[in-house]
Enzyme design. Structure first.
Site, PDB file in Angstrom:
ATOM      1  N   CYS A 106     -18.893 -18.561  20.861  1.00  0.00           N
ATOM      2  CA  CYS A 106     -17.925 -19.649  21.026  1.00  0.00           C
ATOM      3  C   CYS A 106     -18.632 -20.964  20.705  1.00  0.00           C
ATOM      4  O   CYS A 106     -19.858 -20.999  20.601  1.00  0.00           O
ATOM      5  CB  CYS A 106     -17.338 -19.666  22.435  1.00  0.00           C
ATOM      6  SG  CYS A 106     -18.507 -20.078  23.743  1.00  0.00           S
ATOM      7  N   PRO A 107     -17.888 -22.061  20.532  1.00  0.00           N
ATOM      8  CA  PRO A 107     -18.524 -23.311  20.102  1.00  0.00           C
ATOM      9  C   PRO A 107     -19.654 -23.797  20.998  1.00  0.00           C
ATOM     10  O   PRO A 107     -20.672 -24.277  20.502  1.00  0.00           O
ATOM     11  CB  PRO A 107     -17.360 -24.307  20.071  1.00  0.00           C
ATOM     12  CG  PRO A 107     -16.174 -23.469  19.758  1.00  0.00           C
ATOM     13  CD  PRO A 107     -16.418 -22.178  20.482  1.00  0.00           C
TER      14      PRO A 107
END
Length: 553
Positions: A106-107
């Site tokens: 995920c970011p």
């Protein structure tokens, strides 16, 4: 495993025969069984002989056919259309379960990465499938996949909210999703992957693998850039805060040159923060065009910084470089013996030239003017306008707790840090801490509204909230979204509004309460604590009032 050979005798029902053929292929893929399907041709008998003895013959349709007498299974066309899975029969008991390797990311590389991994692990357990999961978190790859494991895998499943390098998976069946399906239904996602995975083209050094064009749109590319930019923001912000803590507000003056405080400021501001925009642009371009996009993107980001276009210019440069390089890669065709020059020489050179010229002559000045206007507008916010922005950022933080809406508000706030506008970042972090903290308080104040399992999980959610991991509230919201999510949004909106009303500034975009004691990291610390406490209390009270008690078993 015995291969299936299905022969369909249409008997004049050509359309139904084609539908039955496709249904059998899909059913075989779902079972992981090899199959060859033929809509009756004169050469079918020779094909059957050529395929060898280790074969199961399935004949569908006509009775008066010599090949039908040799079939292991004979079925009507209607029977196949009504139940293609049953038509294939039970797979051999000894058939090995498909082996899966997976990557989650995920970011920010913190919560969704590991929640998705847990969801996939549980889904594989339910399906009795062996699985190996590589988590690409905030400190790099955890449990990295080996070349042997990738080679032995039947399917590669990528559950990520940012772009992941797929060069290792050339020739493998690859299925790409975001993290949410892995978190909410790992077993269902694995079944989809087994049925729908496509063969990955290209190679480890390929400039643009064929399967890479399945990538998501601009949002995913932007989140990839943000994820790589975050370490520069965190390190730079903390070093600047420490510089002010040691040397006061004049730590960056020429008179302070030679002091430790001045050195820390130089490292944080003129190195860490200076690389934020190039990193953002470079990795947006990388997400779009793979490695050949990095240099043009970073060069474009440096030009954006020098023109005063800031993070908006960095975003523009990243997309110009990424899509420019991707387009050049499609247009330029070289002889095979010169193809190796494309990713290391031709694409970086032409991409940098294209991006630089577009930024200097077309995009840079308008974007710089837009950023200057936005910066001045945010700095001049007073009273109701500041409160409204805090309400909006707060509600966005709690709406999907780490999803696209949450990340959009977060990316906006992080980008403004490079323009020395710190109030939105403070509002966003306060609002992001509130949902899990509010849930934890609600499980304590309104114990009868929660099951024993939920009460136990409330403490863990509180710890996640203290660390600014909003995703800690997801399990509670998923069980009762129509009551819990509005309560979370209301509390986060209150926190964001109070933070903006007091003009709280935060120079570090992550860490929760653990960065707040650092001198200089946050201004108006008491008001900030009030914002977090008020939002937490509002969320807890609303959850307690709206949520129904669990039914007795």
């Amino acid at each position: 495993m015995r291969k299936l050979f299905a022969v369909i005798d249409a008997g004049g029902r050509d359309v139904q025969a084609m539908l039955a053929a496709e249904a059998l292929r899909k059913a075989a893929r779902m079972q992981g069984r090899p199959i060859e399907v033929s809509v009756r041709r004169p050469t079918d008998a020779q094909t059957f002989e050529a395929l060898g003895e280790d074969l199961t013959l399935l004949f569908v349709g006509g009775e008066d056919d010599p090949l039908a007498a040799r079939a292991d299974r004979r079925l009507s066309l209607d029977a196949v259309l009504s139940d293609p899975q049953g038509a294939l029969g039970e797979p051999e008991v000894s058939r090995a379960r498909p082996h899966i390797v997976a990557i989650t990311s995920c970011p920010t590389g913190i919560a969704h990465t590991f929640m998705a991994a847990e969801g996939l692990a549980e889904g594989a357990r339910q399906l009795n499938c062996p699985i190996r999961i590589e988590t690409q978190g905030s400190v790099g790859a955890g449990n990295p996949l080996t070349a042997e494991e990738i080679e032995q895998a039947d399917v590669v499943l990528i559950a990520a909210d940012r772009e992941v390098d797929r060069g290792r998976f050339a020739g493998k069946r690859v299925f790409v999703s975001n993290t949410k399906p892995a978190i909410t239904g790992g077993a269902a996602l694995i079944e989809r992957a087994l049925a729908e995975a496509q063969v990955q083209g290209g190679g480890a050094s390929s400039a643009a693998p064929a399967a890479a064009k399945e990538r998501a749109g601009p949002y995913k590319h932007l989140m990839t850039g943000v994820s790589f930019m975050l370490p520069f923001v965190v390190a730079g912000g903390l070093l600047i805060a420490l510089a002010f803590a040691l040397g006061g507000i004049h730590a960056n003056d020429d008179a302070a040159a030679g002091t430790l405080a001045h050195a820390l400021f130089e490292i944080g501001a003129k190195a860490g923060f200076a690389l934020m925009v190039p990193a953002l642009a470079g990795y947006i371009a990388y997400s779009v065009a793979d490695r050949p996009g990095i240099a043009p993107g970073m060069i474009g980001g440096m030009i954006a910084s020098s023109l005063g276009a800031g993070f908006l210019g960095g975003i523009a440069a990243g997309f110009i470089a990424g899509y420019g390089v991707d387009g050049l890669n499609r247009l330029i065709r070289l002889p095979k013996n010169l193809a190796g020059l494309k990713p290391v020489l031709i694409l970086p050179l032409l991409g940098s030239l294209l991006t630089g010229l577009v930024m200097i002559y077309a995009v840079g000045a308008p974007v710089a003017a837009a950023l200057a206007f936005l910066t001045e507008w945010l700095r001049s916010m007073q009273g109701s306008s500041a409160i409204l922005l805090g309400v909006i950022l707060g509600a966005m933080s709690a709406f999907d707790m780490g999803g696209p809406v949450n990340k959009a508000g977060y990316a906006f706030s992080v980008g403004l840090v490079s323009s020395q506008v710190y109030t939105p970042m403070a509002a966003t972090m306060a609002a992001g801490m509130v949902p899990p903290l509010g849930i934890a308080l609600a499980t304590f104040l309104f114990r009868n509204r929660f099951s024993a399992e939920e009460r136990e999980a409330g403490g863990a959610a509180g710890v996640l909230g203290l660390a600014f991991i909003t995703e800690g509230a997801i399990p509670f919201a998923a069980r009762d979204p129509f009551r819990v999510i509005p309560s979370l949004m209301a509390g986060s909106a209150v926190a964001g509004a109070i933070s903006m009303a007091f003009g709280v500034e935060l120079k570090v975009p992550h860490g929760g309460i653990f960065v707040l004691p650092i001198p200089g990291a946050v201004t108006h610390l008491a008001a900030y604590a009030l914002a977090i406490v008020a939002g937490t209390v509002v969320t807890a009270l609303l959850v307690g009032l709206l949520k129904r008690a669990p039914e007795a078993a």
